[in-house]
Write an enzyme that holds these catalytic residues in place. Structure first.
Site, short mmCIF file in Angstrom:
data_model
loop_
_atom_site.label_atom_id
_atom_site.label_comp_id
_atom_site.label_asym_id
_atom_site.label_seq_id
_atom_site.Cartn_x
_atom_site.Cartn_y
_atom_site.Cartn_z
CG HIS A 1 -1.91 -1.12 1.21
ND1 HIS A 1 -2.31 -1.77 2.36
CD2 HIS A 1 -2.58 -1.72 0.19
CE1 HIS A 1 -3.18 -2.71 2.05
NE2 HIS A 1 -3.36 -2.70 0.73
CD GLU B 1 -0.57 0.24 4.65
OE1 GLU B 1 0.24 -0.71 4.59
OE2 GLU B 1 -1.80 0.08 4.68
CG HIS C 1 0.44 -4.13 5.60
ND1 HIS C 1 -0.48 -3.75 4.65
CD2 HIS C 1 0.94 -5.32 5.18
CE1 HIS C 1 -0.53 -4.66 3.70
NE2 HIS C 1 0.32 -5.63 4.00
CD GLU D 1 -1.69 -3.74 9.62
OE1 GLU D 1 -1.31 -2.58 9.38
OE2 GLU D 1 -2.41 -4.40 8.85
#
Length: 1087
Positions: A754, A757, A851, A936
């Site tokens: 992404h 990110e 991420h 994350e």
């Protein structure tokens, strides 16, 4: 069937029978002028208590009342007792309860229920407040349906409610009738759920009335409870406004192979009329909202959880990925000699490349007749969109003084000022008359001299960053618009500021202040400048001298339009992801021409996520060119009065019901005429990755570290996607050492699928630097594992400043099940490489995809577990017999011990249906990788441990990449690695974090804010009346009031407000009768 008593009331019949008998009894009482007993209505009060209990368990109570024939008799009872406060209150409470069903409320409205109740609403009075409150809540309940709202609008009742609210608020000096003001606001809130109600409020000047009342409430301590519902009401009523764009479609479009180059169907389908499209869904049938449980998304099919699906490609195609295992075919001694030769050749030829990349940093441009000529450098000749770009020059070039007024090398006077300070005295030959044209070679030589002078006098000292290497990498990047300009922070480099930066404190009423400023902007439209000062699609637009200057046409940049709305306030519009009209969240742009110590407000008005960490202490990041030149090249958290809330903008061609959100913050710049950059998070470009890999390649000792970067594939626009192999060189070429190399398990790490990110890239940067370091733990890891890293899975998205998607407008992390080899090349070949490793018996021991998470704090892992998924879903499958290796929890538990930013309690190992095509789930399911994770990292900071209350920085993110590698020690076959004192002392346990444990909290989301981000739902501070309390109060006052006094309530104190238009309010004397109704005219009171 019924009997009256002094202290009780018994009734064994139906309401229909009660209505007939009670009406006859009332007629007889009027004829004899006798007063009824104060307890005569207590039976209805008992009925209300019963109904209130019933409604809590049955939302269809209104339908039952209709079937029993109880609705219309109740309405007749109200009409016959409208002059008796206590009896009227009882009837009103029954109507309020029954109106919880939409069809019942509609029926009451059709039978003139609104007229009857509206007649009971007086101007300010101090008597019978309980009855008035009951009337207002019943009126609000009826306005829950669209039909009743339209009826109330047509009869002028909305305007009357506004006047009543203004009257009660202005005359209630002792704040004794605040409950009445609340009830009036609730009526207005119900009405403004519909377009007709909002239009009525606006047409009657309601927004100005509410704004003035709010200003009064702000100065009075006793009226705080009215502020939030009034502000929410104004937010709902602000007219919907289209975003100031020519199209919702991204300014960047890319022709996809095999597809016609046209506007995607998604935008065309969203067009059409938007009238009435923002109305809430009808609730007339009384259906409950479907609250979808998160557990419904969990995968409960055991076969899907346990069985491995067939590969998505023939096995014959996998052999091509053998080249990405160079450690097997490497002749380490010969390759070592050849690598040294290549390095010397590369260093000797690097100077020859300077002329190429210098042109990209310092493009010579000229401005003629207000138009900017094309730059001299085209980095993307194969892209047909825009090969040559604007001469509003880079902020990298912004360091240098312009040659003349016709040669603009900076985007603002501030940049030229910074250049003068940087260079002190430019060489004479750098200045020339605009009419003198130097040839290209001399110009390049001149620019090279300028950059060398800058680097010599203000040398960048960022570790593992070389500006010249960065320029060289950037010159080869292919972008959609053909970037020829570099942002100064990317060129110069970034160093973490000393110390940690605390989370920003939020004022409890900051959102209210911003909303009131927006309302004032609408009310005083003549004070609004409304001037476009930057447009990504208009190269001819010149920034006015009295405004800030913006620019974003560089790698990773994202700002589509800037509109100056007031002198120090700007609305900013972000660019959607390429080839689509969605996913606007990431921003990165340059701003200049500022004045020092002036507060500038920035409103990013087309954010899409419904909440953000900006509401919980997060700040944007800012980079100052002047500060960098003075030796402080830091991205720092900056901005005050930061908040994030839903606004009144909607897409250009979309439905009005679509929502946008505003991120607003205030920046006070330290220096006048500086050149600054603002970004959502710490930027990390594709060029930075390429340059960083080259730096690492040169930094490692090839005799100890096997480091090789290869091209996995090319992206859609032709940018190479690198794959890196890192391991330890064998001690010798002997069979034992070579076999140990071949037996090393694989660890595969990926990142940046992404584009928005960027924190994932900083974590990957920490991982790469640690694995290439001389640290003893890193050396042990290299000897134990072979690391395969794909540091950037979506290079095109990163380059073009996108937030979520690739150039094909798809989320690449939802394409892992069946990736397309043409449209999803990086995912297709990464998965193919994993298939290959699996086919040769080298399935990765660990797979982790880095991420960033925008809604949560800390760093945490998502994994996969069959048992935990079935347990959480409440499946009937007996999990006792299921055998599952618990080793998927080893790394999270280790990280919980050694990583201060890591939160074990935020981890979960559930397999959701909606995540079935993500990397984590596909690698676990199809390749059988037990330890398949998504890691994350927060954009904000931590709410636990030693970092609690601090925002995360690049140092912390890189540290997290180091800690993840260190956690792999727990997986080594020789467990003495884990307990070896010689290694443990080299694992960084700063601040005594060896005993660190996560906070004991399992919350997934932040606690709700005091201020509502949304405004379309009911205001939480205006919930319905507490019927039990009101009924008890009514019954307690039974002996304190005489029936004779109640008989004159309507004529003495409860004067009905006149309907708009000057006509008297007509109340049907028999509103629920058959075909003929006799209307009795009630004199209208003047306002």
């Amino acid at each position: 069937m019924f009997a009256f008593g002094r202290s009780h009331f018994t009734w064994n019949g139906t309401l229909r029978e009660l209505e007939g008998s009670y009406a006859a009894d009332c007629t007889a009482r009027r004829r004899s002028s006798m007063a009824a007993s104060p307890s005569a209505v207590s039976g209805l009060e008992v009925l209300i208590s019963t109904l209130q209990v019933e409604i809590k368990t049955n939302r269809h109570i209104g339908l039952k009342a209709e079937a029993a024939g109880a609705v219309l008799p109740t309405l007749n009872l109200l009409r016959d007792n409208s002059k008796h406060a206590r009896r009227a209150s009882a009837c009103l409470w029954v109507i309020q309860v029954l109106s919880s069903t939409g069809s019942t409320a509609k029926l009451i409205g059709e039978r003139h229920g609104l007229d009857i109740i509206y007649c009971l609403l007086p101007h300010y009075t101090t008597r019978h407040l309980l009855t008035l409150k009951a009337a207002l809540h019943a009126f609000a309940a009826l306005l829950h349906t669209k039909a009743n709202v339209c009826l109330a609008v047509s009869k002028g009742y909305i305007a009357g409610l506004l006047r009543l609210y203004e009257d009660w608020h202005s005359k209630d000096g002792q704040h004794s009738a605040t409950a009445i003001c609340h009830a009036l606001l609730r009526c207005l809130h119900e009405a403004t759920h519909r377009t007709a109600g909002r239009k009525a409020v606006m047409s009657q000047g309601g927004l100005r009335i509410l704004y003035q009342v709010t200003q009064t409430c702000l100065s009075s301590e006793g009226l705080e409870s009215l502020l939030e519902p009034t502000v929410q009401l104004m937010r709902k009523c602000l007219p919907k406004t289209r975003v100031p764009l020519t199209s919702d479609q991204s300014a960047y479009t890319f022709p996809l192979p095999g597809r016609p180059h046209s506007v995607p169907e998604t935008e065309l389908a969203s067009g059409g009329s938007s009238e009435e499209s923002d109305d809430d869904e009808e609730a007339d049938d009384g259906r409950e909202e479907d609250n979808k449980d998160d557990d419904d998304d969990l995968e409960t099919d055991v076969s899907k959880l346990r069985q491995r699906p067939d590969p998505d490609r023939p096995k014959e195609l996998l052999s091509q990925y053998g080249r990405f295992c160079p450690e097997f075919s490497c002749d380490f001694q010969e390759d070592l000699m050849s690598e040294q030769e290549e390095r010397s050749t590369a260093s000797s030829s690097s100077s020859d490349k300077d002329a190429v990349f210098l042109t990209s940093v310092f493009p010579h441009t000229a401005r003629t007749n207000g138009r900017r000529n094309s730059s001299t450098c085209e980095l993307s000749p194969s892209l047909s969109r825009s090969h040559s770009e604007t001469g509003m020059s880079t902020t990298a070039a912004a360091l240098f003084e312009s040659h003349s007024s016709s040669s603009v090398l900076s985007s603002s006077p501030g940049a030229r000022t910074a250049a003068r300070q940087a260079t002190k005295e430019a060489p004479r030959y750098q200045r020339r008359d605009g009419r003198d044209h130097m040839d290209k070679r001399a110009e390049q030589s001149q620019r090279r001299t300028m950059m060398d002078l800058l680097l010599e006098r203000r040398r960048a000292c960022t570790p593992n960053h070389e500006p010249k290497l960065y320029c060289s990498a950037a010159a080869k990047v292919r972008s959609i618009p053909g970037f020829t300009i570099l942002a100064f922070p990317d060129f110069w480099g970034h160093m973490p500021p000393p110390g940690c930066e605390p989370m920003a404190s939020r004022k409890p009423d900051i959102q209210r202040q911003k909303v009131l400023q927006d309302v004032q902007r609408f009310l005083d439209a003549e004070d609004v400048i409304d001037r476009v000062v930057f447009d990504l699609e208009d190269d001819t637009l010149q920034g006015p001298a009295d405004s800030l200057w913006f620019f974003s046409k560089f790698e990773c940049g994202n700002l589509r339009k800037a509109v100056q709305v007031r002198r120090f306030e700007y609305d900013l519009v972000l660019n959607a992801d390429a080839n689509c009209s969605q996913h606007s969240q990431w921003f990165y742009f340059e701003v200049s021409n500022m004045a020092a110590d002036v507060s500038y407000r920035f409103n990013i008005i087309n954010c899409e996520k419904s909440n953000s960490q900006f509401n919980y202490g997060m700040q944007p990041v800012l980079y100052s060119v002047r500060e960098a030149l003075e030796g402080r090249p830091h991205w720092i958290r900056s901005g005050t009065e930061v908040c994030y809330f839903r606004n009144h903008f909607y897409p250009k061609r979309g439905r009005m019901k679509a929502s946008f959100y505003t991120l607003t913050f205030t920046i006070t710049f330290k220096h006048s005429e500086d050149v600054c950059y603002l970004a959502y998070h710490y930027p990390y470009t594709y060029s930075a990755l390429k340059a960083h890999l080259n730096v690492l390649q040169k930094s490692v000792d090839p005799a100890q570290v096997f480091f090789q970067q290869q091209v996995l594939c090319c992206s859609l626009s032709g940018n190479p996607c690198p794959v890196v192999t890192i391991t330890a060189c064998p001690a010798s070429r002997g069979m034992k050492d070579m076999q140990q190399l071949r037996d090393r398990p694989c660890v595969m790490l990926t990142a940046r699928v992404h584009p928005g990110e960027s924190n994932a890239s900083w974590v990957m940067k920490g991982t790469l630097e640690f694995l290439c370091s001389c640290d003893l733990v890193a050396q042990s890891l290299r000897e134990a594992f072979v690391f395969k890293l794909v540091p950037m899975l979506n290079p095109d998205g990163v380059i073009n400043g996108m937030n979520r998607c690739d150039l094909n407008s798809e989320d690449l992390n939802r394409q892992w099940c069946k990736p397309d080899h043409v449209l999803n090349p990086t995912i297709y070949h990464t998965k193919g490489f994993l298939y290959y490793l699996n086919s040769i018996g080298r399935t990765p021991l660990v797979f982790c995809d880095y991420h960033g998470h925008s809604r949560k704090k800390n760093v945490f892992l998502y994994g996969c577990s069959v048992k935990e998924t079935l347990w959480q879903s409440g499946s009937d499958v007996d999990t006792v017999g299921l055998k599952e290796d618990p080793g998927y929890r080893t790394i999270p538990k280790t990280l919980d011990c050694i990583a201060p930013a890591f939160s074990f309690n935020s981890c979960n190992y559930l397999v959701e249906k909606s995540r079935s095509s993500t990397a984590r789930v596909v690698v676990w399911r199809e390749m059988g990788v037990l330890r398949s994770y998504t890691m994350e990292s927060t954009y904000n900071g931590c709410n636990q441990g030693i970092y609690k209350g601090f925002q995360i920085g690049t140092r912390d993110l890189q540290e997290m990449g180091v800690k993840f590698c260190q956690s792999l020690l727990s997986l080594t076959r020789d467990t003495k690695f884990v307990y070896s004192r010689s290694l443990i002392k080299h694992v960084d346990f700063d601040h005594n974090v060896l005993g660190h444990r996560s906070h004991n909290c399992f919350e997934d989301d932040e606690p709700p804010l005091i201020e509502d981000i949304e405004y379309s739902t009911d205001c939480t501070s205006l919930e319905g009346a507490d019927l039990d309390s009101d009924v008890n109060s009514n019954m307690a006052s039974a002996d304190d009031e005489g029936e004779g006094d109640e008989g004159h309530t309507a004529t003495k104190d409860c004067r009905p407000i006149a309907a708009v238009g000057g006509e008297g309010l007509h109340i049907p004397s028999n509103p629920v009768g058959g075909g003929s109704c006799l209307a009795a005219s009630t004199p209208a009171a003047t306002s």
